[in-house]
Scaffold this motif. Structure first.
Motif, PDB file in Angstrom:
ATOM      1  N   TYR A   5       0.109  -1.188   0.081  1.00 36.90           N
ATOM      2  CA  TYR A   5      -0.202  -0.276   0.165  1.00 36.90           C
ATOM      3  C   TYR A   5       0.713   1.433  -0.162  1.00 36.90           C
ATOM      4  O   TYR A   5       0.662   2.237  -0.423  1.00 36.90           O
ATOM      5  CB  TYR A   5      -1.338   0.079   1.743  1.00 36.90           C
ATOM      6  N   ILE A   6       2.085   1.226   0.551  1.00 42.09           N
ATOM      7  CA  ILE A   6       2.942   2.319   1.158  1.00 42.09           C
ATOM      8  C   ILE A   6       4.260   2.281  -0.822  1.00 42.09           C
ATOM      9  O   ILE A   6       3.873   3.106  -2.009  1.00 42.09           O
ATOM     10  CB  ILE A   6       3.765   2.395   1.904  1.00 42.09           C
ATOM     11  N   LEU A   7       4.468   0.959  -1.233  1.00 44.33           N
ATOM     12  CA  LEU A   7       5.237   1.262  -1.691  1.00 44.33           C
ATOM     13  C   LEU A   7       4.547   0.785  -4.037  1.00 44.33           C
ATOM     14  O   LEU A   7       5.568   1.771  -4.262  1.00 44.33           O
ATOM     15  CB  LEU A   7       5.961  -0.599  -2.329  1.00 44.33           C
ATOM     16  N   ILE A   8       3.526   0.924  -3.751  1.00 44.03           N
ATOM     17  CA  ILE A   8       2.864   1.006  -5.465  1.00 44.03           C
ATOM     18  C   ILE A   8       2.468   2.513  -5.403  1.00 44.03           C
ATOM     19  O   ILE A   8       3.110   2.874  -6.512  1.00 44.03           O
ATOM     20  CB  ILE A   8       1.675   0.824  -5.693  1.00 44.03           C
ATOM     21  N   PRO A   9       2.128   3.582  -4.123  1.00 41.00           N
ATOM     22  CA  PRO A   9       1.869   4.903  -4.818  1.00 41.00           C
ATOM     23  C   PRO A   9       3.449   5.726  -4.866  1.00 41.00           C
ATOM     24  O   PRO A   9       3.927   6.895  -6.036  1.00 41.00           O
ATOM     25  CB  PRO A   9       1.180   5.300  -3.638  1.00 41.00           C
ATOM     26  N   VAL A  10       3.828   5.121  -4.329  1.00 37.70           N
ATOM     27  CA  VAL A  10       5.690   5.892  -4.336  1.00 37.70           C
ATOM     28  C   VAL A  10       6.322   5.332  -5.886  1.00 37.70           C
ATOM     29  O   VAL A  10       6.830   6.429  -6.178  1.00 37.70           O
ATOM     30  CB  VAL A  10       6.370   5.101  -3.071  1.00 37.70           C
ATOM     31  N   LEU A  14       7.949   8.047  -8.508  1.00 33.86           N
ATOM     32  CA  LEU A  14       8.808   7.436  -8.899  1.00 33.86           C
ATOM     33  C   LEU A  14       8.319   7.716 -10.406  1.00 33.86           C
ATOM     34  O   LEU A  14       9.310   8.672 -11.408  1.00 33.86           O
ATOM     35  CB  LEU A  14       9.485   6.872  -8.305  1.00 33.86           C
ATOM     36  N   VAL A  15       7.956   7.088 -11.106  1.00 30.09           N
ATOM     37  CA  VAL A  15       7.615   7.181 -12.992  1.00 30.09           C
ATOM     38  C   VAL A  15       7.386   8.068 -12.410  1.00 30.09           C
ATOM     39  O   VAL A  15       7.043   8.649 -14.379  1.00 30.09           O
ATOM     40  CB  VAL A  15       6.715   5.585 -12.902  1.00 30.09           C
ATOM     41  N   ALA A  16       6.343   8.482 -12.956  1.00 31.13           N
ATOM     42  CA  ALA A  16       5.691  10.317 -12.880  1.00 31.13           C
ATOM     43  C   ALA A  16       6.996  11.162 -12.876  1.00 31.13           C
ATOM     44  O   ALA A  16       6.967  11.971 -14.027  1.00 31.13           O
ATOM     45  CB  ALA A  16       4.535  10.452 -12.656  1.00 31.13           C
ATOM     46  N   LEU A  17       6.995  11.271 -12.259  1.00 28.86           N
ATOM     47  CA  LEU A  17       8.375  12.384 -12.145  1.00 28.86           C
ATOM     48  C   LEU A  17       9.500  11.796 -13.381  1.00 28.86           C
ATOM     49  O   LEU A  17      10.215  12.379 -13.783  1.00 28.86           O
ATOM     50  CB  LEU A  17       9.108  11.757 -10.361  1.00 28.86           C
ATOM     51  N   ALA A  18       9.862  10.783 -12.834  1.00 24.71           N
ATOM     52  CA  ALA A  18      10.781  10.155 -14.461  1.00 24.71           C
ATOM     53  C   ALA A  18      10.308  10.783 -15.377  1.00 24.71           C
ATOM     54  O   ALA A  18      11.068  11.589 -16.679  1.00 24.71           O
ATOM     55  CB  ALA A  18      10.886   9.039 -14.367  1.00 24.71           C
ATOM     56  N   ILE A  19       9.404  10.619 -16.485  1.00 19.84           N
ATOM     57  CA  ILE A  19       8.492  10.813 -16.878  1.00 19.84           C
ATOM     58  C   ILE A  19       8.683  12.708 -17.409  1.00 19.84           C
ATOM     59  O   ILE A  19       8.777  12.885 -18.226  1.00 19.84           O
ATOM     60  CB  ILE A  19       6.854  10.440 -17.073  1.00 19.84           C
ATOM     61  N   TRP A  20       8.786  13.373 -16.443  1.00 23.63           N
ATOM     62  CA  TRP A  20       8.293  14.532 -16.537  1.00 23.63           C
ATOM     63  C   TRP A  20      10.050  15.642 -16.404  1.00 23.63           C
ATOM     64  O   TRP A  20       9.574  15.981 -17.424  1.00 23.63           O
ATOM     65  CB  TRP A  20       7.667  14.954 -14.771  1.00 23.63           C
TER      66      TRP A  20
END
Length: 68
Positions: A5-10, A14-20
């Motif tokens: 429940y913590i690792l999936i949102p994190v 992180l993926v959204a940050l890398a794409i940005w």
């Protein structure tokens, strides 16, 4: 199970940050000239022959612009 429940949102953040960051780099021109820095380490900036070559290449580009 509770850790998921913590690792999936994190991971999603992180993926959204890398794409940005990738799109920011593309928009700011970080990938525009990939060959220039690789070739520039081969020449001494103070070498007059190198400076003459740069000026000649600029003149050639002005006389014969690339057509895409």
């Amino acid at each position: 199970m509770a850790a998921l429940y913590i690792l999936i949102p994190v991971a999603i953040v992180l993926v959204a940050l890398a794409i940005w960051v990738f799109f920011w780099a593309v928009d700011t021109g970080q990938y525009d000239d990939l060959d220039g820095p690789a070739h520039s380490i081969l020449f001494d900036d103070e070498d007059p022959k190198h400076q003459a070559g740069i000026e000649q290449a600029a003149q050639n580009d002005e006389e014969n612009p690339k057509r895409d």
